[in-house]
Design an enzyme around this catalytic site. Sequence first.
Site, PDB file in Angstrom:
ATOM      1  N   GLU A  39       0.848  -1.207   0.000  1.00  0.00           N
ATOM      2  CA  GLU A  39       0.000   0.000   0.000  1.00  0.00           C
ATOM      3  C   GLU A  39       0.878   1.249   0.000  1.00  0.00           C
ATOM      4  O   GLU A  39       1.864   1.337   0.718  1.00  0.00           O
ATOM      5  CB  GLU A  39      -0.890   0.001   1.243  1.00  0.00           C
ATOM      6  CG  GLU A  39      -1.797   1.225   1.309  1.00  0.00           C
ATOM      7  CD  GLU A  39      -2.870   1.085   2.366  1.00  0.00           C
ATOM      8  OE1 GLU A  39      -3.618   0.092   2.332  1.00  0.00           O
ATOM      9  OE2 GLU A  39      -2.938   1.964   3.235  1.00  0.00           O
TER      10      GLU A  39
ATOM     11  N   TYR B 295      -6.673   6.955  -0.493  1.00  0.00           N
ATOM     12  CA  TYR B 295      -7.504   8.077  -0.933  1.00  0.00           C
ATOM     13  C   TYR B 295      -7.553   9.061   0.233  1.00  0.00           C
ATOM     14  O   TYR B 295      -7.963   8.679   1.344  1.00  0.00           O
ATOM     15  CB  TYR B 295      -8.892   7.506  -1.226  1.00  0.00           C
ATOM     16  CG  TYR B 295      -9.853   8.402  -1.941  1.00  0.00           C
ATOM     17  CD1 TYR B 295      -9.760   8.584  -3.312  1.00  0.00           C
ATOM     18  CD2 TYR B 295     -10.884   9.038  -1.245  1.00  0.00           C
ATOM     19  CE1 TYR B 295     -10.679   9.376  -3.974  1.00  0.00           C
ATOM     20  CE2 TYR B 295     -11.802   9.833  -1.914  1.00  0.00           C
ATOM     21  CZ  TYR B 295     -11.689   9.991  -3.283  1.00  0.00           C
ATOM     22  OH  TYR B 295     -12.594  10.775  -3.943  1.00  0.00           O
TER      23      TYR B 295
ATOM     24  N   ASP C 198     -13.681   8.186   7.213  1.00  0.00           N
ATOM     25  CA  ASP C 198     -13.951   8.481   8.629  1.00  0.00           C
ATOM     26  C   ASP C 198     -14.941   9.623   8.781  1.00  0.00           C
ATOM     27  O   ASP C 198     -14.905  10.593   8.021  1.00  0.00           O
ATOM     28  CB  ASP C 198     -12.648   8.823   9.353  1.00  0.00           C
ATOM     29  CG  ASP C 198     -11.843   7.560   9.635  1.00  0.00           C
ATOM     30  OD1 ASP C 198     -12.468   6.529   9.937  1.00  0.00           O
ATOM     31  OD2 ASP C 198     -10.607   7.622   9.533  1.00  0.00           O
TER      32      ASP C 198
ATOM     33  N   LYS D  89     -22.106  -5.733   3.544  1.00  0.00           N
ATOM     34  CA  LYS D  89     -21.196  -5.141   2.547  1.00  0.00           C
ATOM     35  C   LYS D  89     -20.740  -6.216   1.556  1.00  0.00           C
ATOM     36  O   LYS D  89     -20.687  -5.963   0.345  1.00  0.00           O
ATOM     37  CB  LYS D  89     -20.008  -4.520   3.291  1.00  0.00           C
ATOM     38  CG  LYS D  89     -19.034  -3.793   2.415  1.00  0.00           C
ATOM     39  CD  LYS D  89     -18.204  -2.773   3.182  1.00  0.00           C
ATOM     40  CE  LYS D  89     -17.209  -3.379   4.157  1.00  0.00           C
ATOM     41  NZ  LYS D  89     -16.406  -2.336   4.825  1.00  0.00           N
TER      42      LYS D  89
ATOM     43  N   GLN E 137      -7.934  -4.083   8.612  1.00  0.00           N
ATOM     44  CA  GLN E 137      -7.209  -3.050   9.332  1.00  0.00           C
ATOM     45  C   GLN E 137      -5.930  -3.685   9.893  1.00  0.00           C
ATOM     46  O   GLN E 137      -5.894  -4.898  10.117  1.00  0.00           O
ATOM     47  CB  GLN E 137      -8.116  -2.555  10.493  1.00  0.00           C
ATOM     48  CG  GLN E 137      -7.521  -1.494  11.378  1.00  0.00           C
ATOM     49  CD  GLN E 137      -7.159  -0.254  10.604  1.00  0.00           C
ATOM     50  OE1 GLN E 137      -6.145  -0.256   9.899  1.00  0.00           O
ATOM     51  NE2 GLN E 137      -7.954   0.784  10.704  1.00  0.00           N
TER      52      GLN E 137
ATOM     53  N   GLN F 204       6.096   6.674  14.727  1.00  0.00           N
ATOM     54  CA  GLN F 204       4.937   6.001  14.112  1.00  0.00           C
ATOM     55  C   GLN F 204       3.955   5.484  15.178  1.00  0.00           C
ATOM     56  O   GLN F 204       2.791   5.271  14.874  1.00  0.00           O
ATOM     57  CB  GLN F 204       5.450   4.752  13.397  1.00  0.00           C
ATOM     58  CG  GLN F 204       5.325   4.697  11.911  1.00  0.00           C
ATOM     59  CD  GLN F 204       5.944   3.376  11.461  1.00  0.00           C
ATOM     60  OE1 GLN F 204       7.105   3.093  11.722  1.00  0.00           O
ATOM     61  NE2 GLN F 204       5.153   2.556  10.795  1.00  0.00           N
TER      62      GLN F 204
HETATM   63  P1  FAD Z   1     -18.284   0.728   6.625  1.00  0.00           P
HETATM   64  O1  FAD Z   1     -18.133  -0.626   6.064  1.00  0.00           O
HETATM   65  O2  FAD Z   1     -19.416   1.555   6.131  1.00  0.00           O
HETATM   66  O3  FAD Z   1     -18.397   0.589   8.207  1.00  0.00           O
HETATM   67  C1  FAD Z   1     -18.349   1.747   9.015  1.00  0.00           C
HETATM   68  C2  FAD Z   1     -19.144   1.501  10.291  1.00  0.00           C
HETATM   69  O4  FAD Z   1     -20.551   1.468   9.992  1.00  0.00           O
HETATM   70  C3  FAD Z   1     -18.817   0.180  10.975  1.00  0.00           C
HETATM   71  O5  FAD Z   1     -18.883   0.383  12.361  1.00  0.00           O
HETATM   72  C4  FAD Z   1     -19.952  -0.731  10.510  1.00  0.00           C
HETATM   73  O6  FAD Z   1     -20.227  -1.777  11.424  1.00  0.00           O
HETATM   74  C5  FAD Z   1     -21.110   0.248  10.441  1.00  0.00           C
HETATM   75  N1  FAD Z   1     -22.142  -0.147   9.461  1.00  0.00           N
HETATM   76  C6  FAD Z   1     -21.941  -0.562   8.211  1.00  0.00           C
HETATM   77  N2  FAD Z   1     -23.122  -0.826   7.601  1.00  0.00           N
HETATM   78  C7  FAD Z   1     -24.094  -0.556   8.508  1.00  0.00           C
HETATM   79  C8  FAD Z   1     -25.506  -0.608   8.486  1.00  0.00           C
HETATM   80  N3  FAD Z   1     -26.177  -1.004   7.395  1.00  0.00           N
HETATM   81  N4  FAD Z   1     -26.178  -0.244   9.620  1.00  0.00           N
HETATM   82  C9  FAD Z   1     -25.508   0.159  10.727  1.00  0.00           C
HETATM   83  N5  FAD Z   1     -24.159   0.246  10.794  1.00  0.00           N
HETATM   84  C10 FAD Z   1     -23.465  -0.100   9.700  1.00  0.00           C
HETATM   85  N6  FAD Z   1      -9.908   5.844   4.778  1.00  0.00           N
HETATM   86  C11 FAD Z   1      -9.678   6.805   3.859  1.00  0.00           C
HETATM   87  O7  FAD Z   1     -10.189   7.936   3.994  1.00  0.00           O
HETATM   88  N7  FAD Z   1      -8.883   6.581   2.755  1.00  0.00           N
HETATM   89  C12 FAD Z   1      -8.302   5.366   2.533  1.00  0.00           C
HETATM   90  O8  FAD Z   1      -7.597   5.181   1.544  1.00  0.00           O
HETATM   91  C13 FAD Z   1      -8.529   4.310   3.482  1.00  0.00           C
HETATM   92  N8  FAD Z   1      -8.020   3.074   3.281  1.00  0.00           N
HETATM   93  C14 FAD Z   1      -8.329   2.069   4.168  1.00  0.00           C
HETATM   94  C15 FAD Z   1      -7.850   0.773   3.901  1.00  0.00           C
HETATM   95  C16 FAD Z   1      -8.142  -0.266   4.785  1.00  0.00           C
HETATM   96  C17 FAD Z   1      -7.627  -1.674   4.474  1.00  0.00           C
HETATM   97  C18 FAD Z   1      -8.902  -0.013   5.962  1.00  0.00           C
HETATM   98  C19 FAD Z   1      -9.173  -1.130   6.943  1.00  0.00           C
HETATM   99  C20 FAD Z   1      -9.372   1.266   6.226  1.00  0.00           C
HETATM  100  C21 FAD Z   1      -9.109   2.320   5.330  1.00  0.00           C
HETATM  101  N9  FAD Z   1      -9.595   3.615   5.538  1.00  0.00           N
HETATM  102  C22 FAD Z   1      -9.358   4.614   4.626  1.00  0.00           C
HETATM  103  C23 FAD Z   1     -10.319   3.941   6.776  1.00  0.00           C
HETATM  104  C24 FAD Z   1     -11.851   3.791   6.641  1.00  0.00           C
HETATM  105  O9  FAD Z   1     -12.354   4.759   5.738  1.00  0.00           O
HETATM  106  C25 FAD Z   1     -12.447   4.003   8.036  1.00  0.00           C
HETATM  107  O10 FAD Z   1     -12.062   2.967   8.897  1.00  0.00           O
HETATM  108  C26 FAD Z   1     -13.944   4.241   8.107  1.00  0.00           C
HETATM  109  O11 FAD Z   1     -14.240   4.692   9.423  1.00  0.00           O
HETATM  110  C27 FAD Z   1     -14.815   3.027   7.827  1.00  0.00           C
HETATM  111  O12 FAD Z   1     -14.781   2.692   6.526  1.00  0.00           O
HETATM  112  P2  FAD Z   1     -15.476   1.316   6.002  1.00  0.00           P
HETATM  113  O13 FAD Z   1     -15.355   1.351   4.544  1.00  0.00           O
HETATM  114  O14 FAD Z   1     -14.934   0.177   6.745  1.00  0.00           O
HETATM  115  O15 FAD Z   1     -16.988   1.623   6.459  1.00  0.00           O
END
Ligand code: FAD
Length: 287
Positions: free
Chosen positions: A17, A49, A109, A164, A175, A211
């Site tokens: 990454e 991103y 986030d 999802k 993560q 870090q």
């Molecule tokens: P989601 O899958 O939407 O989950 C977020 C929260 O909502 C979780 O608590 C989940 O349980 C809850 N949820 C989901 N669906 C529902 C539903 N239907 N009803 C109620 N609750 C629900 N961030 C960036 O800005 N840029 C990046 O490039 C980036 N890369 C990442 C790469 C990896 C491998 C990981 C693990 C994280 C990355 N992140 C990045 C961080 C990520 O955007 C955050 O962790 C964010 O808070 C959650 O994103 P998600 O896509 O997991 O969200």
Amino acid sequence: MYIRNLFKEKKQLLSFELFPPKKDTGEESVKAAVDELVKLPADYISVTYGAGGSTSKRTADIAEYIQNTHGMAALAHLSCITADRESIELMLGDMKLRGIENVLALRGDLPADGGEIASDYRYASELVEDIRLFGGFCIGGACYPECHPDSPDLETDIENLKRKVDAGCDFLVTQMFFDNEKFYEFRELAAKKGIDIPMVAGIMPLTQASQIQRMCILSGGASLPSKFTRMIGKYENKPEALKQAGIAYAVDQITDLLANDIRGIHIYTMNKPETAKTIVSAVSSMF
Ligand code: FAD
């Protein structure tokens, strides 16, 4: 080069990454990191991103460079929490024109102050669905072995993860975590809920003391096993020793994960090809 097809060809994938330049002027140094990383036997490289879409063009530029200049599969991260459907469609159209075929669909986030943001999306699953309907992409999603910080508990988080996956994810990337046992427990719970797509372990090598704090924030509170905290305590004031110990810890984690049938190792390189090279030289024959 859809990543889902790479999973069909190989039992265990290796990926890296990178983050894109924060300013237009930083592109050359990120491309130089790509030039080094592609010499390693990786299957794909992902490009993050910036929060709120701050790097959307630069993410696509670097992903395009990986894919078209080097012929290696690129995975472009894309978050939706500040986006509307029209801008997402435009971005997907642009990626398609550039030849990018793999997208890591993320929510992004929420604002730390709990403030409202205008968005057509609440969860990543909605973005996954839109990308699937748009067509022509292999879709990855994020998952959290120690529970996403917004979720009340791991079981609820895994139920949401299943939504999802059902929306159209082809594979998942975790993560960062430092305790493999936590990951194995999570993988088992996810399998019991019917999540059966490939799951890739995100490994963050600790290479400098500065870090540590950022890693704890980014990981959303990953457990730190005592052998990890003892290592930090012993070497935090000896930069070279900390780097070697941090890399050795990552190698140890990866060795154990590969022996336990992990489908992929994703190394958070922090744009440092040297760290990736050292790790890969220790584990490459295990893939
Ligand atoms: P989601 O899958 O939407 O989950 C977020 C929260 O909502 C979780 O608590 C989940 O349980 C809850 N949820 C989901 N669906 C529902 C539903 N239907 N009803 C109620 N609750 C629900 N961030 C960036 O800005 N840029 C990046 O490039 C980036 N890369 C990442 C790469 C990896 C491998 C990981 C693990 C994280 C990355 N992140 C990045 C961080 C990520 O955007 C955050 O962790 C964010 O808070 C959650 O994103 P998600 O896509 O997991 O969200």
